[in-house]
Structure formats: structure tokens, C-alpha cells
Motif scaffolding. Structure first.
Motif, PDB file in Angstrom:
ATOM      1  N   SER A   1       5.185   2.584  -8.136  1.00  5.16           N
ATOM      2  CA  SER A   1       6.208   1.998  -9.001  1.00  5.16           C
ATOM      3  C   SER A   1       6.709   0.691  -8.397  1.00  5.16           C
ATOM      4  O   SER A   1       6.905   0.592  -7.173  1.00  5.16           O
ATOM      5  N   LEU A   2       6.927  -0.312  -9.233  1.00  7.53           N
ATOM      6  CA  LEU A   2       7.391  -1.632  -8.798  1.00  7.53           C
ATOM      7  C   LEU A   2       8.643  -1.975  -9.601  1.00  7.53           C
ATOM      8  O   LEU A   2       8.553  -2.539 -10.686  1.00  7.53           O
ATOM      9  N   GLN A   3       9.794  -1.643  -9.082  1.00  8.85           N
ATOM     10  CA  GLN A   3      11.028  -1.843  -9.833  1.00  8.85           C
ATOM     11  C   GLN A   3      11.813  -3.075  -9.381  1.00  8.85           C
ATOM     12  O   GLN A   3      12.703  -3.527 -10.099  1.00  8.85           O
ATOM     13  N   HIS A   4      11.499  -3.605  -8.216  1.00  8.97           N
ATOM     14  CA  HIS A   4      12.222  -4.752  -7.679  1.00  8.97           C
ATOM     15  C   HIS A   4      11.217  -5.774  -7.163  1.00  8.97           C
ATOM     16  O   HIS A   4      10.070  -5.438  -6.839  1.00  8.97           O
ATOM     17  N   ALA A   5      11.651  -7.018  -7.062  1.00  8.64           N
ATOM     18  CA  ALA A   5      10.751  -8.082  -6.622  1.00  8.64           C
ATOM     19  C   ALA A   5      10.157  -7.775  -5.255  1.00  8.64           C
ATOM     20  O   ALA A   5       8.979  -8.063  -4.991  1.00  8.64           O
ATOM     21  N   ASP A   6      10.946  -7.181  -4.369  1.00 15.40           N
ATOM     22  CA  ASP A   6      10.455  -6.873  -3.021  1.00 15.40           C
ATOM     23  C   ASP A   6       9.317  -5.843  -3.044  1.00 15.40           C
ATOM     24  O   ASP A   6       8.485  -5.815  -2.135  1.00 15.40           O
ATOM     25  N   ASP A   7       9.284  -5.004  -4.084  1.00 16.05           N
ATOM     26  CA  ASP A   7       8.248  -3.981  -4.158  1.00 16.05           C
ATOM     27  C   ASP A   7       6.854  -4.584  -4.303  1.00 16.05           C
ATOM     28  O   ASP A   7       5.848  -3.943  -3.970  1.00 16.05           O
ATOM     29  N   TRP A   8       6.807  -5.826  -4.812  1.00 18.82           N
ATOM     30  CA  TRP A   8       5.513  -6.469  -5.039  1.00 18.82           C
ATOM     31  C   TRP A   8       4.933  -7.089  -3.766  1.00 18.82           C
ATOM     32  O   TRP A   8       3.722  -7.332  -3.693  1.00 18.82           O
TER      33      TRP A   8
ATOM     34  N   TRP B   1       4.028  -0.623 -12.925  1.00 20.19           N
ATOM     35  CA  TRP B   1       3.179   0.264 -12.134  1.00 20.19           C
ATOM     36  C   TRP B   1       1.924  -0.445 -11.655  1.00 20.19           C
ATOM     37  O   TRP B   1       1.385  -1.325 -12.334  1.00 20.19           O
ATOM     38  N   LEU B   2       1.475  -0.015 -10.476  1.00 16.85           N
ATOM     39  CA  LEU B   2       0.150  -0.356  -9.964  1.00 16.85           C
ATOM     40  C   LEU B   2      -0.667   0.917  -9.832  1.00 16.85           C
ATOM     41  O   LEU B   2      -0.142   1.965  -9.439  1.00 16.85           O
ATOM     42  N   ALA B   3      -1.948   0.825 -10.152  1.00 16.41           N
ATOM     43  CA  ALA B   3      -2.908   1.856  -9.767  1.00 16.41           C
ATOM     44  C   ALA B   3      -3.597   1.365  -8.502  1.00 16.41           C
ATOM     45  O   ALA B   3      -4.185   0.276  -8.481  1.00 16.41           O
ATOM     46  N   LEU B   4      -3.510   2.129  -7.431  1.00 13.68           N
ATOM     47  CA  LEU B   4      -4.099   1.767  -6.147  1.00 13.68           C
ATOM     48  C   LEU B   4      -5.381   2.563  -5.939  1.00 13.68           C
ATOM     49  O   LEU B   4      -5.431   3.770  -6.192  1.00 13.68           O
ATOM     50  N   ASP B   5      -6.421   1.875  -5.477  1.00 12.42           N
ATOM     51  CA  ASP B   5      -7.696   2.563  -5.254  1.00 12.42           C
ATOM     52  C   ASP B   5      -7.663   3.346  -3.935  1.00 12.42           C
ATOM     53  O   ASP B   5      -6.618   3.419  -3.259  1.00 12.42           O
ATOM     54  N   ALA B   6      -8.805   3.899  -3.551  1.00 10.84           N
ATOM     55  CA  ALA B   6      -8.861   4.760  -2.365  1.00 10.84           C
ATOM     56  C   ALA B   6      -8.494   4.017  -1.085  1.00 10.84           C
ATOM     57  O   ALA B   6      -8.056   4.631  -0.103  1.00 10.84           O
ATOM     58  N   ARG B   7      -8.648   2.700  -1.089  1.00 13.24           N
ATOM     59  CA  ARG B   7      -8.298   1.882   0.081  1.00 13.24           C
ATOM     60  C   ARG B   7      -6.851   1.426   0.046  1.00 13.24           C
ATOM     61  O   ARG B   7      -6.394   0.734   0.951  1.00 13.24           O
TER      62      ARG B   7
END
Length: 335
Positions: A6-13, A39-45
Motif C-alpha cells: 500500500s502507498l498512502q503517503h509520498a514517503d511510501d513511494w 497499490w504496488l504488486a511486488l514480484d518475488a525479488r
């Protein structure tokens, strides 16, 4: 497998700013559009593989539905797209949304729609662009076309819709006149355009109200590019009853080409029988103005399939591009 961040704030990015998917993204600009979630989907890495934002508290209205909008979309591959779109659908369902709509950055005043019929012409200024595979990402996730849109091009600005002469004469007899935008009174002119737009577009498909501040901010961005003679206001008894907003296609300049194309971006007319035919007159007028200024062609941009502007356009222009907005029914059993 993917995990979701989840990316709710600028710092989260910040931990992900160097990824290919986010390199050209301005988190502050995205957050100004007030998504309910990003939202981001993150891969296995742990690398970003897909991104999107959701709106439900300020999403457009559609009779019989509670809409959730999916925007700010991007994905590096089909597998990551499928994982994220499934996750987003579940998030919207949990918020009692019945229909997921996308791509749409919250509402139709902002970026929305995918290019689905590309044609051969290069992209024009302010036209939405997307990788060719993005529409298939949505189709594979169970989305279907909800609405279709088109852009057309008039290759001969000397040609006029045969109905315009009669409309011009009748409307002129009623005291309706046309004038150019006054650049030295730009802020007040934008106020006039806003007041008309919120009335003229309120019955448009998926219409959402917009604040005066956001409207003015959008048009301020293109002020340095405007040719005042290409923006035309229609007035009657001191009231603005219509406008045609046209600007040069500076994408041509960016490609190293002469700028010989004008973009008819917006045509708005106050509802009512008195103004019947004013839209056609405004389109003809801005095209005549463009021709007098040396432009060779005009693009009628981004018209809904049932929009009155498309009916006006078909008399002088040929379709050049198609776009689609997608939707998915959110079944209760989805997890």
C-alpha cells in the motif's frame, strides 16, 4: 507469487523510485488526485511489477451501480497485471462497489480510457497513450468494454458542414455572437468557462462534479500554449452560452515537424432549444480561425460514441483513433 504494498503517503513511494515502473511517476501529483488507495504488486525479488490507484468515495455515478475506479495503471507483464487487478477488484468489492471501471484516474476530468484502435496517425497533444498490451490485461482479468470513444481528423479546413450557415443565421438573429478568448483577462475567462462547463456537461456519461480550483488549474497548465484566436466564446445578453476550446498540436513540434494541426479539444453549449446548432457553429468557427492562422487540419478529440460532438464531427471529419473504457462486475464470491 506477488505481494502487495500500500502507498498512502509520498514517503511510501521512495524505496521504489528507481524502478522502471515508477521512474517517471510523480507521487505528489498522484496523491493530489485523492485516491482512496494506491497499490504496488511486488514480484518475488521485491521489485515493483504493477501499480494502480483506487477511488470509491468520489467515483462517478452510474444508475443502479456503486462504481469503483481503477487508475494510475501500469504493469511490466501480464502475470503481474492479473495479480494486481484481481487484488484491486477484491478491494473494491470489500467497499461494496458493484462495478470496477478503468482505466480512470478518479473521474473523467482527468486521464482515462485506453487506446484500443490505433490507426496510423502519431499521438496528438493531450491524447491518452498506453502500451498496446494494457487493454488485454484488463480483458484477461474479466473486464469488458463499458464505453467507446473516438477521435476524428478533418483534412480540409475549407470544407464546412452544410447545416452551419442556417444555424449561424438563426442564432445570430437571436443575439448570439462569437468572440475570441481575452488573454489579458484569462482568470475571469476561465471562470466563465467553468460556470458553463458544469452545466453543459452535467448529463454526460459518468459525469462527476469538479471544483473550480481543479478546473482552473488544469487549464492554467496549457495557457502558454494557447493561441487566443483558437478559443471561441459564444455570448447572448452578456451570458456565456457556449465555447470551443482549440489549441495547436505541439506534439508535432516535439517530433521536429511543422505545427499544422489544431486540436478541437472541447465544445460546450448551454442546454436548451435556443442554442440548437451552436455546437456545429462553434466547431466551424474555430476551424475557420485555424485555417486563417495557417493550420492545415483539425483533430476533433476524444468524443464519446453517443456524444453530440461526434454527430457534429462526422459531417467534416474521418475517424482516426478509438478508445475504450472497461468495466468488470464485482461478484460477491470473489476473493
Amino acid at each position: 507469487m506477488h505481494r502487495f504494498q500500500s502507498l498512502q503517503h509520498a514517503d511510501d513511494w521512495q524505496p521504489y523510485r528507481d524502478s522502471v515502473l515508477l521512474r517517471d511517476v510523480d507521487p505528489a501529483a498522484l496523491l493530489r488526485q485523492r485516491p482512496d488507495e494506491s497499490w504496488l504488486a511486488l514480484d518475488a525479488r521485491g521489485a515493483p511489477a504493477a501499480r494502480a490507484s483506487l477511488w470509491w468515495s468520489e467515483a462517478p455515478a452510474l444508475a443502479g451501480e456503486r462504481l469503483g475506479a481503477i487508475g494510475h495503471y501500469g504493469a511490466v507483464d501480464a502475470e503481474s497485471a492479473a495479480a494486481l487487478l484481481h487484488h484491486l477488484s477484491a478491494r473494491l468489492r470489500a467497499r461494496q462497489c458493484t462495478l470496477a471501471v478503468g482505466p480512470m484516474d478518479g473521474n473523467t476530468w482527468r486521464r482515462y480510457r485506453f487506446v484500443t484502435e490505433r490507426g496510423h496517425a502519431p499521438p496528438f497533444f493531450l491524447e491518452p497513450e498506453n502500451p498496446a498490451e494494457y487493454p488485454q490485461h484488463f480483458r484477461d482479468a474479466g473486464f469488458q468494454v463499458l464505453a467507446s470513444y473516438y477521435s476524428s481528423v478533418n483534412e480540409d479546413l475549407a470544407v464546412e458542414d452544410g447545416r452551419v450557415g442556417r444555424a449561424r443565421e438563426r442564432l445570430g438573429a437571436q443575439g448570439i455572437t462569437l468572440r475570441s478568448l481575452r488573454p489579458d483577462d484569462f482568470e475571469n475567462e476561465l471562470d466563465r468557462l467553468y460556470d458553463l462547463s458544469v452545466v453543459a456537461f452535467r448529463d454526460n456519461y459518468l459525469y462527476t462534479p469538479i471544483s473550480r480550483e481543479e478546473f482552473v488549474a488544469q487549464y492554467r497548465q496549457v495557457k502558454p500554449l494557447l493561441v487566443p484566436g483558437l478559443v471561441c466564446l459564444a455570448e447572448a445578453d452578456g451570458e456565456t452560452v457556449g465555447y470551443g476550446f482549440c489549441l495547436p498540436d505541439i506534439s508535432q513540434q516535439q517530433r521536429g515537424e511543422p505545427v499544422d494541426t489544431a486540436i478541437v479539444k472541447t465544445v460546450a453549449v448551454l442546454p436548451g432549444r435556443r442554442q440548437a446548432g451552436l455546437g456545429a457553429w462553434l466547431v466551424a468557427d474555430v476551424q475557420q480561425r485555424a485555417r486563417a492562422l495557417g493550420f492545415r487540419r483539425a483533430i476533433h478529440a476524444l468524443m464519446h460514441e453517443s456524444n453530440r460532438s461526434r454527430n457534429i464531427s462526422r459531417h467534416t471529419a474521418q475517424s482516426m483513433r478509438g478508445y475504450s473504457l472497461f468495466a468488470k462486475r464485482l461478484a460477491r464470491e470473489e476473493t
